[in-house]
Design a protein around this motif. Structure first.
Motif, PDB file in Angstrom:
ATOM      1  N   ARG A  29       0.817  -1.222   0.000  1.00 46.91           N
ATOM      2  CA  ARG A  29       0.000   0.000   0.000  1.00 46.91           C
ATOM      3  C   ARG A  29       0.850   1.271   0.000  1.00 46.91           C
ATOM      4  N   ARG A  30       2.183   1.090   0.029  1.00 43.89           N
ATOM      5  CA  ARG A  30       3.136   2.193   0.129  1.00 43.89           C
ATOM      6  C   ARG A  30       2.893   3.010   1.380  1.00 43.89           C
ATOM      7  N   GLN A  31       2.548   2.306   2.466  1.00 44.06           N
ATOM      8  CA  GLN A  31       2.351   2.918   3.768  1.00 44.06           C
ATOM      9  C   GLN A  31       3.630   2.759   4.576  1.00 44.06           C
ATOM     10  N   ASN A  32       4.259   3.884   4.941  1.00 40.44           N
ATOM     11  CA  ASN A  32       5.468   3.812   5.755  1.00 40.44           C
ATOM     12  C   ASN A  32       5.133   3.286   7.148  1.00 40.44           C
ATOM     13  N   VAL A  33       6.077   2.561   7.768  1.00 45.35           N
ATOM     14  CA  VAL A  33       5.797   1.897   9.050  1.00 45.35           C
ATOM     15  C   VAL A  33       6.898   2.194  10.061  1.00 45.35           C
ATOM     16  N   ALA A  34       6.568   1.963  11.324  1.00 45.50           N
ATOM     17  CA  ALA A  34       7.542   2.080  12.410  1.00 45.50           C
ATOM     18  C   ALA A  34       7.473   0.825  13.269  1.00 45.50           C
ATOM     19  N   LEU A  35       8.615   0.184  13.507  1.00 42.46           N
ATOM     20  CA  LEU A  35       8.717  -0.934  14.442  1.00 42.46           C
ATOM     21  C   LEU A  35       9.223  -0.381  15.768  1.00 42.46           C
ATOM     22  N   VAL A  36       8.432  -0.548  16.821  1.00 42.83           N
ATOM     23  CA  VAL A  36       8.772   0.050  18.109  1.00 42.83           C
ATOM     24  C   VAL A  36       8.829  -1.041  19.174  1.00 42.83           C
ATOM     25  N   GLY A  37       9.935  -1.107  19.902  1.00 42.41           N
ATOM     26  CA  GLY A  37      10.072  -2.100  20.962  1.00 42.41           C
ATOM     27  C   GLY A  37      11.374  -1.912  21.703  1.00 42.41           C
ATOM     28  N   PRO A  38      11.536  -2.557  22.860  1.00 39.97           N
ATOM     29  CA  PRO A  38      12.738  -2.392  23.677  1.00 39.97           C
ATOM     30  C   PRO A  38      14.007  -2.835  22.953  1.00 39.97           C
ATOM     31  N   ARG A  39      15.150  -2.505  23.542  1.00 44.09           N
ATOM     32  CA  ARG A  39      16.440  -2.927  22.998  1.00 44.09           C
ATOM     33  C   ARG A  39      16.499  -4.442  22.880  1.00 44.09           C
ATOM     34  N   ARG A  40      17.179  -4.909  21.839  1.00 46.52           N
ATOM     35  CA  ARG A  40      17.485  -6.323  21.646  1.00 46.52           C
ATOM     36  C   ARG A  40      16.243  -7.203  21.561  1.00 46.52           C
ATOM     37  N   ILE A  41      15.128  -6.639  21.150  1.00 47.55           N
ATOM     38  CA  ILE A  41      13.900  -7.427  21.058  1.00 47.55           C
ATOM     39  C   ILE A  41      13.725  -8.024  19.673  1.00 47.55           C
ATOM     40  N   GLY A  42      14.594  -7.628  18.710  1.00 53.83           N
ATOM     41  CA  GLY A  42      14.564  -8.251  17.395  1.00 53.83           C
ATOM     42  C   GLY A  42      14.032  -7.392  16.267  1.00 53.83           C
ATOM     43  N   LYS A  43      13.957  -6.075  16.466  1.00 50.94           N
ATOM     44  CA  LYS A  43      13.384  -5.197  15.427  1.00 50.94           C
ATOM     45  C   LYS A  43      14.216  -5.231  14.137  1.00 50.94           C
ATOM     46  N   THR A  44      15.556  -5.115  14.289  1.00 53.00           N
ATOM     47  CA  THR A  44      16.408  -5.091  13.100  1.00 53.00           C
ATOM     48  C   THR A  44      16.394  -6.446  12.398  1.00 53.00           C
ATOM     49  N   SER A  45      16.295  -7.528  13.173  1.00 58.78           N
ATOM     50  CA  SER A  45      16.196  -8.856  12.560  1.00 58.78           C
ATOM     51  C   SER A  45      14.911  -8.984  11.748  1.00 58.78           C
ATOM     52  N   ILE A  46      13.817  -8.443  12.281  1.00 54.06           N
ATOM     53  CA  ILE A  46      12.551  -8.465  11.539  1.00 54.06           C
ATOM     54  C   ILE A  46      12.692  -7.680  10.240  1.00 54.06           C
ATOM     55  N   ALA A  47      13.314  -6.503  10.335  1.00 52.09           N
ATOM     56  CA  ALA A  47      13.511  -5.678   9.140  1.00 52.09           C
ATOM     57  C   ALA A  47      14.359  -6.412   8.111  1.00 52.09           C
ATOM     58  N   LYS A  48      15.441  -7.033   8.560  1.00 53.75           N
ATOM     59  CA  LYS A  48      16.333  -7.754   7.652  1.00 53.75           C
ATOM     60  C   LYS A  48      15.620  -8.935   7.000  1.00 53.75           C
ATOM     61  N   GLU A  49      14.850  -9.678   7.799  1.00 52.59           N
ATOM     62  CA  GLU A  49      14.121 -10.821   7.258  1.00 52.59           C
ATOM     63  C   GLU A  49      13.066 -10.366   6.253  1.00 52.59           C
TER      64      GLU A  49
END
Length: 568
Positions: A29-49
């Motif tokens: 949908r070309r909707q920009n998103v934000a992943l929000v969560g504590p340190r080391r919870i896996g946000k960057t891993s989710i983005a990479k995957e």
């Protein structure tokens, strides 16, 4: 082992399918998103995957760490352009090492952009290069125009090359630090939003670990990003996902108590799960399966001398140390390591007035190091709390003291399970098996067991259910004889299908641990169907027989009407 030094993707990535599905919908949908969560919870891993799963061939993919690339706005944007061009070259253009060397020194020699533009025949990069040559480095009043020109270039370049950009701005909350170098502290968020909202070929994901600050950026009514970005919260793993992650790191059966201990301690935080699991692998080489004691030993080793100690030190000492009046922030954290407290209680413990500590509490909330519930403040990360109470500041941390703090936390978590009657029913039955002493019951020898534990095994090949899954065995009893037992606390009869499944588990387990299982037992408080009872290779025990065995070993019998559990 699974690395904790880099984001995880591919074969070591576990679940998060709901988040990935939401990201996919937002991207389409070309909707920009934000992943929000504590340190080391896996946000960057989710983005990479997620980026790895996007199969479109006309996309430049980039994860850019905002926090690690801070500086003046002009230097920041040069670093972003450098990373962007490297991502473009790696996917769409074969260039020499010499060109990469030109990129490496871009901050010092922005005129290198001119040489690169001629190599890839880009008018937009040529225009940007000439602009930078004329205006870089800028005085404070021109930082804004350099930043804007560079940021707009990304989408212009994509349009020129007929490509698309997927840009992840990691630790995005740090972007506000750039305002310190802006003329009259102009709003960097307003500037960025104006650029992003006009892009044609670019999609953005923002990640952030300072939850409170990210919430302000994305959801405060006066923020330029308000209502423009879909927020996706990232929390700890579910228990089932935690078990799957454990088996990515530990290729052995794991006792139910060890699983429960890990769950109570980590609250599903994937970083802690992986660190402890990796350490367990080192300790458990010669063991048939992993016990709670192995997990505890791995945790104690890591929190005193290993990765958890380093992580906690970084989070507490370096992260807090960057803030103003860091010493008072640290004192408040040390006070809260003793337990949650009201502002008045915290102030009293430090010999200060309540009004004096209020700004410090707000600062710690902004750093997402503490949280407020029902008027009381507490440390967000349970392991950081244990570390502060038992490790930090001690020349030689005593394992006994740390174990006491850990045990206390574990017992608090376990006490919250009292409503899960099936959990305690299983524990009570396993306690019965531990009392077996070689006596007989109904012509069956009740052998002495050395160990009795709930065990979890990951079935990679799908031998049990037809697909890879966790296989839970309610009681694996090893000793004079080896038994496997299913313990059912549900109001439905055990069917022949249930019995057949247990037989498959027995066969799978024998192959997995290279041990013969001498007896299969199925315990059910409700009973069995006639077809289930016809399978003579399984000893089916109902509630009446079970209570006779409890009585035989002087254990309290279970009355399902008046007193269902011995512990109530």
């Amino acid at each position: 082992m699974i690395s904790v030094s880099f984001p995880i993707s591919g074969k070591n990535f576990v679940n998060r399918e709901d988040i990935l599905r939401r990201l996919n919908i937002a991207h389409k949908r070309r909707q920009n998103v934000a992943l929000v969560g504590p340190r080391r919870i896996g946000k960057t891993s989710i983005a990479k995957e997620f980026l790895s799963r996007v199969k479109e061939t006309d996309v430049v993919k980039l994860i850019f760490d905002v926090q690690q690339n801070l500086g003046t706005p002009s230097r920041f944007i040069l670093r972003l352009i450098r990373s962007f061009l490297e991502a473009y070259f790696s996917s769409f253009s074969n260039i020499s090492n010499t060109t990469y060397q030109l990129l490496d020194v871009l901050e010092i020699e922005p005129k290198n952009l001119l040489k690169i533009s001629s190599l890839i025949d880009s008018e937009t990069l040529d225009e940007l290069a000439k602009f930078f040559i004329a205006y870089y480095p800028p005085p404070p009043e021109n930082e804004r125009v350099i930043f804007e020109k560079g940021f707009r270039f990304l989408d212009k370049f994509m349009i020129e090359k007929k490509l698309k950009l997927m840009l992840v701005l990691d630790e995005f909350q740090a972007i506000k630090e750039l305002e310190r170098s802006m003329y009259k502290r102009e709003s960097i968020l307003g500037l960025m939003h104006g650029i992003i909202s006009s892009t044609q070929n670019s999609w953005y994901m923002f990640t952030g670990s300072m939850v409170r600050l990210m919430t302000e950026i994305m959801e405060e009514a006066d923020s330029p990003f308000y209502g423009r970005v879909e927020r996706i919260n990232v929390g700890g793993f579910t228990k089932e996902d935690m078990i799957s992650l454990i088996y990515k790191a530990i290729d052995k059966p794991v006792s139910g108590e060890a699983i429960q201990w890990m769950w109570a301690l980590t609250k599903g935080n994937p970083y802690y799960i992986v660190v402890i699991s990796n350490q367990v692998t080192n300790f458990g080489i010669n063991k048939k399966y992993i016990m709670k004691e192995d997990v505890e030993r791995a945790f104690l080793e890591s929190i005193t001398n290993g990765d958890i100690n380093s992580h906690c030190y970084y989070t507490y000492d370096l992260s807090v140390g960057k803030a103003k009046k860091a010493n008072m922030l640290k004192e408040i954290m040390k006070s809260l390591a003793m337990g949650s407290a009201t502002p008045t209680e915290i102030a009293s413990s430090l010999g200060k007035d309540r009004g004096f500590i209020s700004p410090y509490l707000r600062e710690l909330l902004n750093l997402s190091l503490i949280e407020k519930t029902n008027g009381k403040y507490s440390i967000t990360d349970p392991i950081l709390k244990i570390w502060l109470a038992g490790v930090y500041g001690y020349v030689d941390p005593e394992i006994k003291r740390i174990r006491t703090k850990t045990d206390q936390h574990y017992k608090e978590a376990i006490s919250s399970l009292k409503k899960q009657r099936g959990f305690f029913f299983e524990s009570y039955v396993r306690e019965l098996f531990r009392k077996f002493d070689g006596s007989s019951y109904g012509g069956v020898l009740l052998p002495k067991f050395n160990t009795v534990d709930q065990v979890n095994i990951y079935d990679k090949e799908g031998k049990i259910f037809g697909f890879p899954s966790n296989v839970e065995i309610d009681a694996l009893c090893l000793g004079e004889e080896n038994w496997i037992c299913e313990i059912r606390y549900r109001n439905d009869l055990v069917t022949y299908r249930d019995i057949s499944l247990l037989i498959k588990k027995k066969q799978f387990l024998e192959e997995y641990i290279s041990e013969k299982i001498h007896r299969i037992v199925f315990i059910s408080i409700t009973g069995f169907t006639e077809s289930a009872l016809k399978e003579k290779s399984v000893w089916c025990i109902g509630l009446q027989e079970l209570n006779k065995m409890f009585d035989m070993y002087k254990m309290r019998k279970i009355d399902l009407i008046r007193n269902p559990f011995y512990y109530e």
